[in-house]
Motif scaffolding. Structure first.
Motif, short mmCIF file in Angstrom:
data_model
loop_
_atom_site.label_atom_id
_atom_site.label_comp_id
_atom_site.label_asym_id
_atom_site.label_seq_id
_atom_site.Cartn_x
_atom_site.Cartn_y
_atom_site.Cartn_z
N GLN A 191 -1.84 -8.26 -5.73
CA GLN A 191 -0.93 -9.30 -6.21
C GLN A 191 0.48 -9.07 -5.68
N ARG A 192 0.93 -7.84 -5.75
CA ARG A 192 2.28 -7.52 -5.26
C ARG A 192 2.39 -7.77 -3.76
N ALA A 193 1.35 -7.43 -3.01
CA ALA A 193 1.34 -7.66 -1.57
C ALA A 193 1.45 -9.15 -1.27
N GLN A 194 0.74 -9.96 -2.02
CA GLN A 194 0.83 -11.42 -1.83
C GLN A 194 2.22 -11.93 -2.16
N GLU A 195 2.80 -11.45 -3.25
CA GLU A 195 4.12 -11.91 -3.68
C GLU A 195 5.22 -11.54 -2.68
N THR A 196 5.09 -10.38 -2.07
CA THR A 196 6.14 -9.89 -1.16
C THR A 196 5.81 -10.13 0.30
N HIS A 197 4.63 -10.66 0.57
CA HIS A 197 4.19 -10.90 1.95
C HIS A 197 4.20 -9.60 2.76
N ALA A 198 3.81 -8.51 2.10
CA ALA A 198 3.76 -7.20 2.75
C ALA A 198 2.31 -6.73 2.77
N GLN A 217 -0.88 -4.54 2.12
CA GLN A 217 -1.21 -3.63 1.01
C GLN A 217 -1.03 -2.17 1.41
N THR A 218 -1.42 -1.83 2.61
CA THR A 218 -1.31 -0.45 3.07
C THR A 218 0.15 0.00 3.11
N SER A 219 1.02 -0.87 3.59
CA SER A 219 2.45 -0.53 3.65
C SER A 219 3.02 -0.32 2.26
N LEU A 220 2.64 -1.20 1.33
CA LEU A 220 3.12 -1.04 -0.05
C LEU A 220 2.60 0.25 -0.67
N ALA A 221 1.31 0.52 -0.51
CA ALA A 221 0.73 1.73 -1.09
C ALA A 221 1.40 2.97 -0.51
N GLU A 222 1.63 2.96 0.81
CA GLU A 222 2.29 4.10 1.44
C GLU A 222 3.71 4.27 0.90
N ARG A 223 4.43 3.15 0.76
CA ARG A 223 5.81 3.21 0.24
C ARG A 223 5.81 3.75 -1.19
N TYR A 224 4.90 3.24 -2.03
CA TYR A 224 4.86 3.69 -3.43
C TYR A 224 4.54 5.18 -3.52
N ILE A 225 3.62 5.66 -2.70
CA ILE A 225 3.27 7.08 -2.73
C ILE A 225 4.43 7.93 -2.24
N GLU A 226 5.03 7.55 -1.11
CA GLU A 226 6.15 8.33 -0.56
C GLU A 226 7.33 8.34 -1.53
N GLU A 227 7.67 7.18 -2.08
CA GLU A 227 8.80 7.14 -3.02
C GLU A 227 8.48 7.91 -4.29
N GLY A 228 7.24 7.86 -4.73
CA GLY A 228 6.84 8.63 -5.91
C GLY A 228 6.95 10.13 -5.67
N LEU A 229 6.53 10.57 -4.50
CA LEU A 229 6.65 11.99 -4.16
C LEU A 229 8.11 12.41 -4.10
#
Length: 141
Positions: free
Chosen positions: A24-31, A33-45
């Motif tokens: 859903q977030r990927a659709q909303e941001t037109h990004a 899914q892999t890029s979002l997941a990678e960003r969330y993991i990196e920022e979380g770390l």
């Protein structure tokens, strides 16, 4: 956040609700899914390593900032430099606790190249805006 020259494939299993929210977030941001997941993991770390640092979007892109403030890490580092590299003076000037300035400095120590690139971009934009202001003032004379 700098991306490596080549990416590695990794397999994870996530809760279906998390997967649905990511889609859903990927659709909303037109990004992707892999890029979002990678960003969330990196920022979380990074947040785990530096709990007073969070990430926010802005006109110049997504960047690290000091939790509880509107200050970017790059702004705090620049303020330290402008105050003779004194963390104490920077904390006094910014009116924030010394521990918050230390948190930015610790993040900078770990991600120096990234923050230096932010500072360079900000300075280039500031210089262009200063020149534009001077041209505007001259145009009015």
């Amino acid at each position: 956040m700098a991306a490596p020259a080549t990416k590695q494939s990794v397999a994870f299993r996530f809760d279906p609700i998390t997967v649905a929210r990511l889609k859903q977030r990927a659709q909303e941001t037109h990004a992707p899914q892999t890029s979002l997941a990678e960003r969330y993991i990196e920022e979380g770390l990074r947040h785990d390593e530096h709990p007073l640092i969070y990430f926010r979007d802005g006109a110049m892109g997504r960047r690290p900032a000091l939790l509880g403030t509107r200050l970017d890490v790059a702004q705090v580092v620049t303020t330290i430099r402008q105050n003779h590299n004194s963390v104490d003076e920077a904390a006094d000037y910014l009116e924030i606790p010394l521990e918050h300035v230390d948190a930015c400095l610790n993040y900078y120590a770990d991600y120096k190249d990234e923050i230096d690139a932010w500072i360079e971009r900000f300075n280039a934009i500031a210089e262009r805006e200063r020149e534009r202001f001077e041209r505007r003032q001259q145009a009015l004379q």
